[in-house]
Enzyme design. Structure first.
Site, PDB file in Angstrom:
ATOM      1  N   ASP A  43      -9.005   0.114   0.992  1.00 54.90           N
ATOM      2  CA  ASP A  43      -8.996   0.539  -0.410  1.00 54.90           C
ATOM      3  C   ASP A  43     -10.279   0.103  -1.112  1.00 54.90           C
ATOM      4  OD1 ASP A  43      -6.457   1.233   0.326  1.00 54.90           O
ATOM      5  OD2 ASP A  43      -5.501   0.559  -1.519  1.00 54.90           O
ATOM      6  N   THR A  93      -2.600   5.731  -4.362  1.00 55.10           N
ATOM      7  CA  THR A  93      -1.513   6.498  -3.740  1.00 55.10           C
ATOM      8  C   THR A  93      -0.189   6.252  -4.459  1.00 55.10           C
ATOM      9  OG1 THR A  93      -1.218   4.742  -2.120  1.00 55.10           O
ATOM     10  CG2 THR A  93      -2.546   6.595  -1.455  1.00 55.10           C
ATOM     11  N   THR A  94       0.038   5.011  -4.859  1.00 53.25           N
ATOM     12  CA  THR A  94       1.285   4.715  -5.567  1.00 53.25           C
ATOM     13  C   THR A  94       1.303   5.461  -6.897  1.00 53.25           C
ATOM     14  OG1 THR A  94       1.134   2.527  -4.590  1.00 53.25           O
ATOM     15  CG2 THR A  94       2.773   2.819  -6.309  1.00 53.25           C
ATOM     16  N   ASP A 124       0.821  -1.199   0.000  1.00 51.22           N
ATOM     17  CA  ASP A 124       0.000   0.000   0.000  1.00 51.22           C
ATOM     18  C   ASP A 124       0.862   1.259   0.000  1.00 51.22           C
ATOM     19  OD1 ASP A 124      -2.688   1.036   0.160  1.00 51.22           O
ATOM     20  OD2 ASP A 124      -2.047   1.852   2.075  1.00 51.22           O
TER      21      ASP A 124
HETATM   22  N1  LIG Z   1      -5.599  -7.280 -13.305  1.00 51.77           N
HETATM   23  C1  LIG Z   1      -4.994  -6.139 -13.625  1.00 51.77           C
HETATM   24  N2  LIG Z   1      -4.346  -6.001 -14.768  1.00 51.77           N
HETATM   25  C2  LIG Z   1      -3.723  -4.856 -15.076  1.00 51.77           C
HETATM   26  N3  LIG Z   1      -3.682  -3.784 -14.290  1.00 51.77           N
HETATM   27  C3  LIG Z   1      -4.312  -3.848 -13.130  1.00 51.77           C
HETATM   28  C4  LIG Z   1      -5.011  -5.031 -12.726  1.00 51.77           C
HETATM   29  N4  LIG Z   1      -5.527  -4.803 -11.506  1.00 51.77           N
HETATM   30  C5  LIG Z   1      -5.179  -3.554 -11.171  1.00 51.77           C
HETATM   31  N5  LIG Z   1      -4.470  -2.972 -12.144  1.00 51.77           N
HETATM   32  C6  LIG Z   1      -3.932  -1.589 -12.169  1.00 51.77           C
HETATM   33  O1  LIG Z   1      -2.987  -1.428 -11.143  1.00 51.77           O
HETATM   34  C7  LIG Z   1      -2.955  -0.057 -10.765  1.00 51.77           C
HETATM   35  C8  LIG Z   1      -3.079   0.091  -9.277  1.00 51.77           C
HETATM   36  O2  LIG Z   1      -2.026  -0.531  -8.628  1.00 51.77           O
HETATM   37  P1  LIG Z   1      -1.827  -0.405  -7.064  1.00 51.77           P
HETATM   38  O3  LIG Z   1      -3.112  -0.703  -6.381  1.00 51.77           O
HETATM   39  O4  LIG Z   1      -0.635  -1.215  -6.719  1.00 51.77           O
HETATM   40  O5  LIG Z   1      -1.428   1.097  -6.870  1.00 51.77           O
HETATM   41  P2  LIG Z   1      -2.296   2.358  -6.474  1.00 51.77           P
HETATM   42  O6  LIG Z   1      -3.741   2.044  -6.543  1.00 51.77           O
HETATM   43  O7  LIG Z   1      -1.812   3.487  -7.295  1.00 51.77           O
HETATM   44  O8  LIG Z   1      -1.814   2.634  -4.991  1.00 51.77           O
HETATM   45  P3  LIG Z   1      -2.327   2.002  -3.612  1.00 51.77           P
HETATM   46  O9  LIG Z   1      -3.299   0.918  -3.916  1.00 51.77           O
HETATM   47  O10 LIG Z   1      -1.074   1.503  -2.997  1.00 51.77           O
HETATM   48  O11 LIG Z   1      -2.932   3.144  -2.904  1.00 51.77           O
HETATM   49  C9  LIG Z   1      -4.127   0.606 -11.454  1.00 51.77           C
HETATM   50  O12 LIG Z   1      -3.654   1.344 -12.546  1.00 51.77           O
HETATM   51  C10 LIG Z   1      -4.982  -0.561 -11.888  1.00 51.77           C
HETATM   52  O13 LIG Z   1      -5.767  -0.274 -13.012  1.00 51.77           O
HETATM   53 MG   LIG Z   2      -4.617   0.431  -5.483  1.00 47.67          MG
END
Ligand SMILES: Nc1ncnc2c1ncn2[C@@H]1O[C@H](COP(=O)(O)OP(=O)(O)OP(=O)(O)O)[C@@H](O)[C@H]1O
Ligand SMILES: [Mg+2]
Length: 553
Positions: free
Chosen positions: A398, A102-103, A69
């Site tokens: 989340d 957030t990432t 996260d």
């Molecule tokens: N099955 C999938 N295939 C491709 N991309 C995906 C898949 N599931 C999620 N994603 C993508 O991954 C990204 C989110 O990744 P992640 O949750 O690690 O980071 P974040 O949401 O930016 O930060 P955080 O969840 O740590 O607050 C988004 O762009 C989402 O669309």
């Molecule tokens: Mg995320």
């Protein structure tokens, strides 16, 4: 290092700042800040997406957190550099406002700054970059809104997919379907509709963590689970159906504020005194019984004698319940919290089908189940170890946030880097229309957006260049904007078809906070850092771009 001093009339330097103050100006200051922010962004980069890695964070006292996260990682990083602290703020804002992404937000900030650095090398003035970025961000938010797809309030299947997308990257993949279902049910349960707009306050969803058993035993309770036990061993262990009194008053004889002496001269008097006290307590309990309550939640203490009377009448009671739980109990059962026993009436009572005391591991908990139209609910998270439960908690946070966002706005996007790739294309077109030097900044912004699909690909072990080339050509040729990176097959695919769905609000906020932070850092051309002051409490907030630091930069 440039001390703020100038030769005076007699050639003696005039010191303006305190001895030992560090100062960097102009390009040097900009470069230092950019480097610091980039390093922070680099740190979280590898965690993006379903194939992203986790970080193990060890605190000064040795506590271990394993997480993916972004917000948690940023919070635990004890960064010192003021510009780096601003990125920590970005992740906090993103987390508070929308709960996910957030990432992405931190990654985009780093990318925007990296691109800005190249423009600075080409002697583009920071103000031009800032203006260009501002225009680009506004356009991006507009484009994202246009791209978004509607999601109906009752479309639970889609809402579940949104929840699942937010959890793909987290450590609870095994139970994501169950968690998604729980998240959607919980948010919908607390949601309220007024004048056609839906609002869901996810603070009304109580999360209780209990390690032991497995993630799949995580449960949504349509009511409140209180981390306490019934206050007397003789009380019934379960009450069905429960008529619940919510009391914010002591069930005790008030002790006087100051020392009062009562002269008791004989055993009879003593006896009378005790009897009188008992009678007062007994009257209170009779009053509770009279209005038909068979369960009491009390925010304060309950005298042992009162507990005894309650137990004798078959009324269960929980004492010293927290204010937060009392409020949620009221929301869940429809009961009203009253400030004294006298104020208790029949219609102040709350209702629930079953209230029972249950043991989980060594702890006893009171479950208020199937409350009457509960506007507050509880999720009891189970999981093998404390670390698993903690990460499940963060993932659930989340998931609840994204479901709330999608439900409240009724707008979603496909994910997997598709919207960023499409944005990039459209911003490049827009840049040409704007022209001039700002065009360069808007183009840089467009390029920075592609960091999302590129990083998703990198983290999945794919060749980012190949992916980018294919992605660009698909977005250029096809009318469908949803081509993104399928991190499992390694191909560029239609993410909408794959049901990878993110709420519009998350993406818009990520773009907004990233560009604001980047612009704020770019506008700084002078860092004046006092030395030897006591350590501040961390980041100074987004409004104070100046050196919040205590070190020499
Ligand atoms: N099955 C999938 N295939 C491709 N991309 C995906 C898949 N599931 C999620 N994603 C993508 O991954 C990204 C989110 O990744 P992640 O949750 O690690 O980071 P974040 O949401 O930016 O930060 P955080 O969840 O740590 O607050 C988004 O762009 C989402 O669309
Ligand atoms: Mg995320």
């Amino acid at each position: 290092m440039n001390k703020m001093s100038a030769p005076g009339a007699a050639g003696v330097p005039v010191l303006i700042l305190k001895e030992g103050t560090g100062r960097t100006t102009g390009k040097e200051a900009q470069r230092n800040n950019i480097t610091a922010a980039k390093i922070v962004a680099e740190t979280v980069r590898t965690t993006l997406g379903p194939r992203g890695m986790d970080k193990m964070l060890v605190s000064t006292i040795g506590d271990v957190t394993i997480t993916n996260d972004g917000a948690t990682i940023m919070k635990e990083l004890d960064v010192q550099h003021p510009a780096a602290k601003m990125l920590v703020e970005v992740s906090k804002t993103q987390d508070n406002e929308v709960g996910d992404g957030t990432t992405t937000a931190v990654l985009l900030s780093g990318e925007l700054l990296e691109r800005a650095e190249k423009l600075l090398d080409k002697d583009v003035h920071p103000t031009v970059i800032v203006d260009g970025y501002k225009k680009a961000a506004e356009k991006a938010i507009e484009v994202l809104d246009k791209l978004s797809m509607p999601v109906a309030e009752k479309d639970d299947a889609t809402l579940r997919q949104v929840a699942m997308t937010s959890m793909y990257s987290k450590g609870i993949v095994v139970a994501k379907e169950k968690f998604a279902e729980i998240a959607v049910k919980a948010v919908k349960q607390v949601a309220e509709k007024t004048n056609g707009t839906v609002k869901a306050d996810i603070d009304l969803i109580k999360i209780l963590k209990k390690h032991g058993r497995g993630l799949e035993e995580t449960e949504l309770v349509k009511g409140i689970v209180v981390d306490k036990e019934f206050a007397h061993a003789q009380m019934p262990k379960s009450v069905t159906p429960a008529k619940i009194a919510l009391l914010n008053a002591k069930l005790e004889i008030e002790k006087t504020e100051f020392d009062a002496k009562i002269n008791i001269n004989s055993p009879e008097q003593m006896q009378l005194f005790i009897e009188e006290e008992e009678k007062m307590l007994s009257d209170m309990v009779t009053q509770i019984e009279k209005i038909g309550a068979n369960l009491v939640f009390c925010e304060k203490g309950i005298d042992d004698v009162a507990l005894h009377f309650l137990a004798k009448k078959g009324i269960a009671a929980v004492k010293n319940v927290s204010t937060g739980d009392m409020e949620k109990l009221s929301k869940a059962t429809g009961g009203r919290i009253v400030a004294s026993v006298k104020e208790l009436t029949k219609d102040s009572l709350g209702e629930a089908k079953v209230v029972e005391e249950t043991k989980i591991g060594d702890d006893k908990l009171v479950y208020v189940r199937d409350a009457k139209n509960p506007k507050a609910v509880t999720i009891v998270i189970r999981g093998g170890t404390e670390h698993v439960v903690d990460e499940a908690d963060r993932s659930l946070h989340d998931a609840l946030c994204v479901v709330r966002n999608a439900l409240e706005d009724g707008k979603i996007l496909a994910g997997g880097g598709a919207p960023e790739a499409e944005l990039s294309k459209r911003l490049r077109d827009y840049a040409v229309k704007v022209g001039g030097r700002e065009q360069l900044a808007i183009e840089a912004f467009a390029e920075a957006m592609e960091a999302v699909p590129i990083t998703l690909a990198e983290n999945a072990g794919l060749d980012p260049i190949d992916v980018l080339v294919e992605l660009r050509s698909k977005h250029e040729k096809a009318a469908n904007p949803w081509f993104g990176v399928d991190v499992y097959s390694g191909e560029v695919q239609d993410m909408k078809k794959l049901n990878v769905l993110d709420p519009l609000r998350v993406k818009q906020q990520a773009v907004k906070s990233a560009s604001e932070a980047a612009s704020m850092i770019l506008r700084i051309d002078d860092v004046i850092a006092s030395k030897g002051v006591e350590k501040g409490p961390g980041g100074k907030g987004r409004d104070s771009p100046g050196p919040g630091g205590d070190e020499d930069y």
